[in-house]
Design a protein around this motif. Structure first.
Motif, PDB file in Angstrom:
ATOM      1  N   GLN A 148      66.030   6.813 -23.817  1.00 37.76           N
ATOM      2  CA  GLN A 148      65.953   7.144 -25.240  1.00 37.76           C
ATOM      3  C   GLN A 148      67.059   8.105 -25.665  1.00 37.76           C
ATOM      4  O   GLN A 148      67.050   8.601 -26.786  1.00 37.76           O
ATOM      5  CB  GLN A 148      64.585   7.778 -25.549  1.00 37.76           C
ATOM      6  CG  GLN A 148      63.396   6.947 -25.117  1.00 37.76           C
ATOM      7  CD  GLN A 148      63.302   5.625 -25.855  1.00 37.76           C
ATOM      8  OE1 GLN A 148      63.756   5.508 -26.998  1.00 37.76           O
ATOM      9  NE2 GLN A 148      62.713   4.623 -25.221  1.00 37.76           N
ATOM     10  N   SER A 149      68.008   8.356 -24.784  1.00 34.79           N
ATOM     11  CA  SER A 149      69.054   9.337 -25.072  1.00 34.79           C
ATOM     12  C   SER A 149      69.978   8.868 -26.197  1.00 34.79           C
ATOM     13  O   SER A 149      70.201   7.669 -26.391  1.00 34.79           O
ATOM     14  CB  SER A 149      69.877   9.585 -23.808  1.00 34.79           C
ATOM     15  OG  SER A 149      70.972  10.437 -24.077  1.00 34.79           O
ATOM     16  N   THR A 150      70.521   9.820 -26.915  1.00 32.88           N
ATOM     17  CA  THR A 150      71.545   9.494 -27.909  1.00 32.88           C
ATOM     18  C   THR A 150      72.890   9.199 -27.237  1.00 32.88           C
ATOM     19  O   THR A 150      73.799   8.687 -27.883  1.00 32.88           O
ATOM     20  CB  THR A 150      71.736  10.664 -28.895  1.00 32.88           C
ATOM     21  OG1 THR A 150      72.056  11.852 -28.163  1.00 32.88           O
ATOM     22  CG2 THR A 150      70.469  10.899 -29.705  1.00 32.88           C
ATOM     23  N   ASP A 151      72.995   9.516 -25.954  1.00 28.85           N
ATOM     24  CA  ASP A 151      74.207   9.240 -25.193  1.00 28.85           C
ATOM     25  C   ASP A 151      74.112   7.835 -24.594  1.00 28.85           C
ATOM     26  O   ASP A 151      73.271   7.571 -23.729  1.00 28.85           O
ATOM     27  CB  ASP A 151      74.384  10.275 -24.077  1.00 28.85           C
ATOM     28  CG  ASP A 151      75.716  10.136 -23.363  1.00 28.85           C
ATOM     29  OD1 ASP A 151      76.583  11.009 -23.540  1.00 28.85           O
ATOM     30  OD2 ASP A 151      75.893   9.143 -22.621  1.00 28.85           O
ATOM     31  N   HIS A 152      74.980   6.935 -25.034  1.00 27.65           N
ATOM     32  CA  HIS A 152      74.905   5.551 -24.577  1.00 27.65           C
ATOM     33  C   HIS A 152      75.230   5.392 -23.103  1.00 27.65           C
ATOM     34  O   HIS A 152      74.801   4.427 -22.465  1.00 27.65           O
ATOM     35  CB  HIS A 152      75.819   4.669 -25.430  1.00 27.65           C
ATOM     36  CG  HIS A 152      75.226   4.298 -26.748  1.00 27.65           C
ATOM     37  ND1 HIS A 152      75.733   3.320 -27.576  1.00 27.65           N
ATOM     38  CD2 HIS A 152      74.131   4.784 -27.406  1.00 27.65           C
ATOM     39  CE1 HIS A 152      74.998   3.214 -28.657  1.00 27.65           C
ATOM     40  NE2 HIS A 152      74.028   4.099 -28.587  1.00 27.65           N
ATOM     41  N   TRP A 153      75.987   6.315 -22.542  1.00 26.91           N
ATOM     42  CA  TRP A 153      76.318   6.207 -21.115  1.00 26.91           C
ATOM     43  C   TRP A 153      75.126   6.553 -20.252  1.00 26.91           C
ATOM     44  O   TRP A 153      74.935   5.948 -19.181  1.00 26.91           O
ATOM     45  CB  TRP A 153      77.537   7.067 -20.798  1.00 26.91           C
ATOM     46  CG  TRP A 153      78.746   6.565 -21.524  1.00 26.91           C
ATOM     47  CD1 TRP A 153      79.375   7.159 -22.585  1.00 26.91           C
ATOM     48  CD2 TRP A 153      79.445   5.341 -21.284  1.00 26.91           C
ATOM     49  NE1 TRP A 153      80.426   6.378 -23.004  1.00 26.91           N
ATOM     50  CE2 TRP A 153      80.494   5.254 -22.228  1.00 26.91           C
ATOM     51  CE3 TRP A 153      79.291   4.295 -20.362  1.00 26.91           C
ATOM     52  CZ2 TRP A 153      81.383   4.183 -22.278  1.00 26.91           C
ATOM     53  CZ3 TRP A 153      80.170   3.224 -20.400  1.00 26.91           C
ATOM     54  CH2 TRP A 153      81.190   3.179 -21.352  1.00 26.91           C
TER      55      TRP A 153
END
Length: 232
Positions: A148-153
């Protein structure tokens, strides 16, 4: 500021060996291919790994703290991309494998977020997967949060970290990771979804076929195509 547990001698030895192996004629092409803002020395990845493994045999990290801090100093102080490849390679030397522990997940998370490109993230995802298999109770909630992170990596890492796990794959975790990012238009997420499903198809092709059919409306054409390559 270097961490107190970092092996500065090992770092200096690795950096010197990388510069001795540099190929200035190859470097610009490598930088262009990887679309890297950081310059290259012109050392191929297998050679980088060989340099690190040789150096670590002579000066193996003696503790988890030393491994973490030496890796971070080498990574954060990198002036060329191969130094970051070397930092990642250091986490997989023989001594590092013996030191694997749940607390190293924060190291991998920093390298994934700051590396922010597929060459770093894909290699680091293997290390995350190894921790997940070895310490599922501690690592599973962290990987689940990455979904669910805003960081796509971090999201990509949560999807592909189980590559090669075959029958040990946590299907509930994999399913959640895929569906959490299925709506995203990011190429690396869509490709990662397809890659993860294609890899698991070697273990259970029927599960993958059924999954793709059930979620066909959610998965991108790229993800579906990649997922079914081994089956079709």
């Amino acid at each position: 500021m270097p961490a107190i547990c970092a092996d500065e001698h090992l770092i200096a030895e690795i950096r010197q060996a990388l510069r001795s192996a540099a190929d200035p004629q190859r470097a610009p092409g490598m930088q262009e291919y990887m679309k890297s803002a950081m310059p290259y020395l012109g050392v191929r990845v297998p050679q980088v790994r060989a340099i690190v493994h040789a150096a670590a045999r002579e000066r193996p990290p003696p503790s988890i703290g030393a491994l973490r801090d030496t890796t971070l100093v080498l990574w954060r102080g990198a002036s060329h991309r191969e130094e970051r490849y070397a930092a990642t390679a250091l986490t997989d030397v023989v001594a590092a494998r013996r030191l694997r522990a749940p607390e190293l997940i924060t190291l991998h998370e920093e390298l994934i977020v700051t590396g922010a490109w597929w060459d770093h993230v894909d290699e680091l995802s293997w290390r995350v997967g190894e921790l997940l298999l070895g310490f599922p109770v501690e690592i599973r909630p962290i990987v689940s949060a990455w979904q669910q992170s805003t960081d796509h990596w971090l999201r990509r890492a949560s999807i592909i970290c189980q590559l090669g796990a075959s029958e040990r794959t946590d299907l509930e975790l994999l399913t959640a990771a895929i569906l959490a990012s299925a709506h995203e238009r990011d190429f690396f997420l869509r490709k990662g979804i397809g890659w993860a499903l294609r890899d698991y198809a070697r273990t259970d092709p029927q599960w993958v076929r059924s999954f793709v059919e059930k979620h066909a409306g959610q998965l991108s054409p790229l993800s579906r195509r990649e997922a079914l390559k081994r089956i079709n």
